[in-house]
Design a protein around this motif. Structure first.
Motif, PDB file in Angstrom:
ATOM      1  N   GLU A 143      -8.655   0.960  -4.738  1.00  0.00           N
ATOM      2  CA  GLU A 143      -8.382  -0.477  -4.855  1.00  0.00           C
ATOM      3  C   GLU A 143      -7.741  -0.794  -6.204  1.00  0.00           C
ATOM      4  N   GLN A 144      -8.239  -0.165  -7.245  1.00  0.00           N
ATOM      5  CA  GLN A 144      -7.689  -0.334  -8.588  1.00  0.00           C
ATOM      6  C   GLN A 144      -7.040   0.974  -9.002  1.00  0.00           C
ATOM      7  N   THR A 191       0.808  -1.212   0.000  1.00  0.00           N
ATOM      8  CA  THR A 191       0.000   0.000   0.000  1.00  0.00           C
ATOM      9  C   THR A 191       0.847   1.271   0.000  1.00  0.00           C
ATOM     10  N   LYS A 218     -10.465   1.069   5.026  1.00  0.00           N
ATOM     11  CA  LYS A 218      -9.797   1.473   3.789  1.00  0.00           C
ATOM     12  C   LYS A 218      -8.432   2.093   4.076  1.00  0.00           C
TER      13      LYS A 218
END
Length: 139
Positions: A60-61, A3, A39
């Motif tokens: 996410e994408q 991330t 998130k």
């Protein structure tokens, strides 16, 4: 890909499209990670002041075509005239924040680096910064 790497790639992509005069400032910002509910959130800071500039939800994408359309997830909004406004408390009736979109995160960082906008939250330079005496410097 982890991330933090994704968040850094987002900020690097924003920096590529930034005003050439602000490129040096973009090289100085740092990215940290946080969470908003379940998130992952990217937090862009100005390290020399230990100041959070803006936070955003990490998508996410990751779509590079839409990377500059990532909005802030804090109380930062874009006014109809393009200025950056921050809702500092829920009783603020001077602006209709419900009718305003969240500001684009890359625009908030540009506004901070150019000295046009400064976050209302606290840091070691708050009094001078809010009076417009201290601006971020990277040269």
């Amino acid at each position: 890909m982890n991330t933090l790497t994704i968040a850094q790639q987002i900020v690097d992509a924003w920096a590529k499209d930034a005003d050439p005069e602000l490129k040096g400032g973009w090289q100085q910002v740092e990215v940290r990670l946080g969470k908003r509910g379940d998130k992952p959130m990217g937090i862009v800071i100005w390290p020399s002041w230990k100041l959070d500039i803006v936070s955003f939800i990490i998508p996410e994408q990751l779509e590079y075509d839409n990377i500059t359309s990532i909005e802030t997830c804090d109380m930062t909004y874009e006014a109809p005239d393009g200025s950056i406004l921050t809702k500092t408390h829920t009783g603020d009736k001077t602006h209709n924040f419900d009718a305003m979109p969240h500001a684009l995160a890359c625009n908030v960082i540009d506004a901070f680096l150019s000295g046009v906008w400064t976050p209302p939250w606290q840091c070691g330079y708050c009094r001078d910064r809010k009076q417009g005496v201290v601006k971020p410097k990277w040269w």
